[in-house]
Design a protein around this motif. Structure first.
Motif, mmCIF file in Angstrom:
data_model
loop_
_atom_site.group_PDB
_atom_site.id
_atom_site.type_symbol
_atom_site.label_atom_id
_atom_site.label_comp_id
_atom_site.label_asym_id
_atom_site.label_seq_id
_atom_site.Cartn_x
_atom_site.Cartn_y
_atom_site.Cartn_z
ATOM 1 N N GLY A 277 15.053 19.143 -35.349
ATOM 2 C CA GLY A 277 14.121 19.515 -36.402
ATOM 3 C C GLY A 277 14.761 20.470 -37.392
ATOM 4 N N PRO A 278 13.983 20.971 -38.355
ATOM 5 C CA PRO A 278 14.535 21.914 -39.331
ATOM 6 C C PRO A 278 14.969 23.226 -38.706
ATOM 7 N N VAL A 279 14.357 23.588 -37.569
ATOM 8 C CA VAL A 279 14.788 24.743 -36.775
ATOM 9 C C VAL A 279 14.689 24.364 -35.306
ATOM 10 N N PRO A 280 15.472 25.007 -34.451
ATOM 11 C CA PRO A 280 15.328 24.736 -33.005
ATOM 12 C C PRO A 280 14.034 25.321 -32.466
ATOM 13 N N ILE A 281 13.572 24.758 -31.345
ATOM 14 C CA ILE A 281 12.364 25.248 -30.686
ATOM 15 C C ILE A 281 12.706 25.581 -29.240
ATOM 16 N N ALA A 282 12.604 26.853 -28.878
ATOM 17 C CA ALA A 282 12.789 27.257 -27.488
ATOM 18 C C ALA A 282 11.621 26.712 -26.676
ATOM 19 N N SER A 283 11.941 26.140 -25.514
ATOM 20 C CA SER A 283 10.898 25.432 -24.772
ATOM 21 C C SER A 283 11.128 25.549 -23.275
ATOM 22 N N GLY A 284 10.086 25.982 -22.556
ATOM 23 C CA GLY A 284 10.170 26.056 -21.112
ATOM 24 C C GLY A 284 9.106 25.189 -20.460
ATOM 25 N N PHE A 285 9.264 24.957 -19.158
ATOM 26 C CA PHE A 285 8.280 24.228 -18.365
ATOM 27 C C PHE A 285 7.557 25.205 -17.446
ATOM 28 N N SER A 286 6.485 24.741 -16.841
ATOM 29 C CA SER A 286 5.721 25.604 -15.941
ATOM 30 C C SER A 286 6.550 26.047 -14.741
ATOM 31 N N VAL A 287 7.561 25.263 -14.349
ATOM 32 C CA VAL A 287 8.396 25.637 -13.207
ATOM 33 C C VAL A 287 9.411 26.712 -13.558
ATOM 34 N N ASP A 288 9.636 26.940 -14.837
ATOM 35 C CA ASP A 288 10.648 27.916 -15.254
ATOM 36 C C ASP A 288 10.162 29.341 -15.003
ATOM 37 N N PRO A 289 10.975 30.171 -14.355
ATOM 38 C CA PRO A 289 10.650 31.590 -14.284
ATOM 39 C C PRO A 289 10.817 32.218 -15.665
#
Length: 304
Positions: A277-289
């Motif tokens: 995309g035009p900028v990155p998007i930091a993204s986590g899942f529910s399992v991520d601490p």
């Protein structure tokens, strides 16, 4: 080449010292780990956060967890799609350097992000989630894709996904990334269409039709990650087997399961980012601490 999240954090600090602290938009946090991770990253000097979401709900959630959000700038929006539209508008005006997915389901977030009215990407443009994993059992970072964005991946989409992962790997210092197109087997069988598709992509790579990344496939995961296993199975002429940077799942189910299994049961350190995309998007899942979500933020602070 960055080989650990400690190195990434150090390099991010150096970049921030030179270019200033980036502004990150948190899209629909509603409390949860992402808000705490953002506040920690802000306290450590990696970001300046701006929240796009339901102000009253967020204040109630923060009060329940005894989290102080009095210093946060909050752009009130009662719906996820509305929050995304406002955040994307801020991106287009140059007010945000990157985004963070809030405490919402990945599928709901992606579906809303790709609505035409958000204007995040043009119709038909491919974005992709790339998980970055560090495990002591492998000699370098692993880039796993696509675990949350593309539900159905034909050859064109797989190539786009691989390119996005390659772009990320190069930003972290991998000169020429090596990508394995994963399948249940490392041979080509007409009865298994994915092996035919992946073999065609690998041939395109061999002929130079796909630049700046070396692609091989189909490769089973054990062959992709272990040179001795590859040799035992007769795979001796692959430039990727045993030294893979990018692990491209044959489906979203494979990549999603791989990432979550490694985080949940192998307890690896990880990060996630949506690229393209035009900028990155930091993204986590529910399992991520929370640590992994902080890693995702730091990753975006480094690559934006």
């Amino acid at each position: 080449m960055i080989t650990s999240f400690a190195e990434l954090a150090e390099q991010a600090k150096t970049k921030i010292a030179e270019k200033g602290v980036p502004v990150m938009g948190i899209v629909f946090p509603r409390g949860g780990k992402c808000l705490e991770a953002a506040l920690q990253a802000a306290a450590d000097g990696y970001i300046k956060p701006v929240v796009f979401g339901p102000k009253i709900e967020l204040e109630k959630a923060a009060a329940l967890k005894n989290i102080n959000i009095s210093g946060l700038e909050i752009i009130d929006s009662t719906t996820m799609s509305g929050a995304i539209v406002k955040a994307v508008e801020a991106v287009k005006k140059g007010k945000l350097q990157f985004l963070l997915k809030g405490s919402v389901g990945a599928r709901d977030f992606i579906d809303n992000l790709l609505l035409p009215e958000t204007g995040f990407v043009k119709k038909g443009h491919v974005i992709a989630h790339v998980g970055v994993i560090k495990t002591p059992r492998y000699h370098k970072l692993m880039f796993v894709t696509d675990a949350s964005v593309n539900i159905a991946s034909d050859a064109d989409i797989k190539i786009a996904i691989t390119r996005h992962a390659s772009t990320l790997a190069k930003k972290l210092g991998v000169e020429t990334p090596k990508a394995a197109l994963l399948a249940a087997v490392e041979a080509i069988y007409p009865s298994m269409p994915v092996t035919m598709e992946e073999a065609a992509i690998a041939k395109m790579s061999d002929r130079g039709q796909i630049k700046d990344v070396i692609i091989d496939g189909p490769l089973s995961f054990d062959v992709a990650i272990d040179a001795e296993v590859a040799k035992s199975k007769g795979i001796t002429n692959s430039r990727v087997a045993g030294d893979t940077d990018i692990f491209v799942g044959p489906s979203i189910e494979t990549a999603n399961g791989m990432y979550k299994a490694m985080v949940l049961y192998a307890d690896v350190e990880a990060a996630g980012v949506i690229m393209g995309g035009p900028v990155p998007i930091a993204s986590g899942f529910s399992v991520d601490p929370m640590k992994n979500i902080v890693n995702s933020i730091i990753l975006c602070a480094y690559i934006f």
